[in-house]
Scaffold this active site. Structure first.
Site, short mmCIF file in Angstrom:
data_model
loop_
_atom_site.label_atom_id
_atom_site.label_comp_id
_atom_site.label_asym_id
_atom_site.label_seq_id
_atom_site.Cartn_x
_atom_site.Cartn_y
_atom_site.Cartn_z
N LYS A 1 0.81 -1.20 0.15
CA LYS A 1 -0.01 -0.03 -0.11
C LYS A 1 0.78 1.29 -0.08
CE LYS A 1 -3.88 -2.53 2.24
NZ LYS A 1 -4.46 -2.91 3.31
N GLN B 1 -4.31 -1.63 9.49
CA GLN B 1 -4.37 -2.96 9.15
C GLN B 1 -4.95 -4.19 9.64
OE1 GLN B 1 -3.24 -3.58 5.84
NE2 GLN B 1 -3.96 -5.48 6.07
N ASP C 1 -10.89 2.83 4.38
CA ASP C 1 -11.13 1.27 4.27
C ASP C 1 -12.70 1.18 4.00
OD1 ASP C 1 -9.06 -0.36 4.17
OD2 ASP C 1 -8.62 -0.43 6.14
#
Ligand code: NAP
Length: 315
Positions: free
Chosen positions: A59, A103, A126
């Site tokens: 990422k 994460q 997200d």
């Protein structure tokens, strides 16, 4: 005349991911030139999970490719929920941070729900915060989870019909299955959702023109689950470490996969048996090379969107 065995067309995620990243990069260059804005993504990782470390590294690398500034906050395994919340709050309050991603999975002693709820919904790239989940289910999406949003981009790029088709989503996770259902509904598909309690899974999935599978079981969906000619999107990402299992799944690619297994100790497979899907489906996403690449590209797109939204540059 001998009929040739039908071979599915592969839906290549790398082409679509590249295209999305190029669009994001061009827009970021324009933002920088015209308004002196450089979006920033803060990635938070806790503990030593190796897969998480690789995901975050990918990422961060993608941020570099498209011109997003990034920060990597890697915290030790011993981090408490309170310490993580303090970091999230400070990222929430910083004007120079546009997107925050934590994460997952987090170490078991940290309460994931509390952490997700603490992220400013406007920075929730997200799309997991209840506000963003609610907006999506109301048909007023803002920041949408990256994997299902990427699947829609993939289907659109390959001109796969969504409107009016019988779509089936296998899996009802917050990350993939549920938001996928919402996005398909928004696009006027007739959607069925399956999960571990579904009776006669194959009978349900076999009725679908569009089958999206996100269950986390290596190669579980086989030829009996697939309607001939259907589009099959395989979200699964599983490591196969057993040579016999490899032999049963990869058809003409078996030797190549066995070589990968010998070199790395594993080869990746989705939730769909690729050899069988290729025989029956009309279109099929490979693993690797399908959905996975799109997830990161959509994270870039969401970060750009968050940066614009906070400054009133999008509705
Ligand atoms: P998850 O949270 O573990 O959810 C799995 C879902 O599958 C659950 O809804 C579960 O049903 C259902 N399920 C499990 N066994 C089943 C069975 N035998 N029959 C029918 N349904 C079954 O998984 P996830 O986070 O959605 O991830 C799914 C897969 O996608 C994993 O392989 C993951 O690594 C991969 N993934 C890939 C990407 C990417 O970027 N490519 C992104 C995210 C996830 P219940 O709800 O009844 O338990």
């Amino acid at each position: 005349m001998i009929a040739e065995k039908l071979k599915a067309t592969l839906l290549d995620g790398s082409v679509v991911a590249q295209r999305i990243k190029e669009q994001v990069k061009a827009e970021i260059e324009e933002l920088k030139t015209t308004r002196n804005i450089v979006p920033c993504l803060a990635a938070v990782r806790v503990g030593e999970d190796r897969a998480s470390a690789v995901y975050v590294r990918n990422k961060i690398a993608a941020c570099g490719e498209v011109g997003i500034r990034s920060e990597h906050h890697a915290l030790p395994d011993s981090t408490t929920t309170a310490e993580l919340l303090a970091l999230i709050r400070s990222l929430n309050s910083r004007d120079d941070v546009d997107g925050i991603l934590t994460q997952l999975p987090l170490p078991k002693d940290i309460d994931e729900t509390v952490v997700i709820d603490a992220i400013d919904p406007r920075k929730d790239v997200d799309g997991f915060h209840p506000i963003n989940v609610g907006r999506l289910s109301l048909g007023r999406p803002q920041l949408v989870p990256c994997t299902p949003a990427g699947i829609i981009e993939l289907l659109d790029y390959y001109k796969v019909d969504i409107r009016g088709v019988d779509a089936c989503v296998v899996g009802r996770s917050q990350i993939v299955g549920r938001p996928m259902v919402q996005l398909l509904l928004q696009r006027d598909a007739t959607v069925t959702v399956c999960h571990s309690r579904t009776r006669d899974l194959a009978a349900v999935t076999r009725a679908a023109d569009l089958l999206i599978v996100a269950i986390g079981r290596a190669g579980m969906i086989g030829r009996n689950h697939i309607k001939p000619g259907a589009t099959v999107v395989d979200v699964g990402m599983n490591k196969l470490t057993d040579a016999d299992a490899v032999r049963g799944m990869f058809g003409s690619e078996t030797d190549k996969r066995l070589a990968v297994l010998a070199k790395r100790g594993y080869t990746l497979v989705g939730d769909v048996n690729p050899a069988e899907a290729l025989e029956v489906a009309g279109k099929f996403t490979p693993v690797p090379g399908g959905v996975g690449l799109l997830t990161v590209a959509m994270l870039m797109k969401n970060t750009l969107k968050a940066a614009k939204m906070r400054r009133g540059l999008v509705d």
